[in-house]
Design a protein around this motif. Structure first.
Motif, PDB file in Angstrom:
ATOM      1  N   VAL A 105      51.586  17.143 -48.414  1.00 49.87           N
ATOM      2  CA  VAL A 105      50.624  18.253 -48.446  1.00 49.87           C
ATOM      3  C   VAL A 105      50.823  19.053 -49.730  1.00 49.87           C
ATOM      4  O   VAL A 105      49.853  19.396 -50.410  1.00 49.87           O
ATOM      5  N   HIS A 106      52.059  19.317 -50.087  1.00 51.19           N
ATOM      6  CA  HIS A 106      52.347  20.067 -51.306  1.00 51.19           C
ATOM      7  C   HIS A 106      51.853  19.313 -52.543  1.00 51.19           C
ATOM      8  O   HIS A 106      51.268  19.910 -53.464  1.00 51.19           O
ATOM      9  N   ALA A 107      52.055  17.995 -52.566  1.00 50.72           N
ATOM     10  CA  ALA A 107      51.596  17.195 -53.707  1.00 50.72           C
ATOM     11  C   ALA A 107      50.080  17.202 -53.808  1.00 50.72           C
ATOM     12  O   ALA A 107      49.515  17.196 -54.908  1.00 50.72           O
ATOM     13  N   THR A 108      49.404  17.240 -52.665  1.00 54.36           N
ATOM     14  CA  THR A 108      47.942  17.252 -52.653  1.00 54.36           C
ATOM     15  C   THR A 108      47.410  18.593 -53.182  1.00 54.36           C
ATOM     16  O   THR A 108      46.420  18.628 -53.898  1.00 54.36           O
TER      17      THR A 108
END
Length: 110
Positions: A105-108
């Motif tokens: 989620v953080h990478a997205t």
């Protein structure tokens, strides 16, 4: 890794503590086996020394019952230890999966 304190009304589970409980249960099983052997030997010794057939029979019956009870307690402790180990693994796996999802989620978002 040390867990932060649980928010009010919630419980924090530490898989390491659960896993440590497996060893503690194993130690208790060993102590239970030792106590069973000691009790059986004592009752057999009393049975041999008593010299009265009725009392000897009662001591034999008590010995058999004591051994059965202690074996059941040992099995129960082993079962609890197994459950602790499985719970520790499940919590650890869930925690790892949650971390992977959060990283994704953080990478997205980033």
């Amino acid at each position: 890794m040390t867990q932060p304190p649980a928010p009010a009304g919630q419980t924090v589970v530490d898989p390491g503590v659960l896993a440590a409980g497996v060893g503690e249960m194993g130690a208790l099983v060993g102590q239970c086996e030792g106590a069973t052997n000691g009790a059986a030997q004592a009752l057999v010794g009393m049975q041999a020394a008593v010299g009265h057939p009725g009392l000897a029979g009662s001591l034999n019956s008590a010995n058999e019952t004591a051994v059965q009870v202690m074996l059941a307690v040992g099995k129960l402790l082993a079962y609890v230890g197994e459950g602790l180990g499985q719970s520790a693994q499940q919590y650890s796996d869930t925690e790892s999966a949650n971390v992977a999802v959060m990283k994704s989620v953080h990478a997205t978002i980033a």
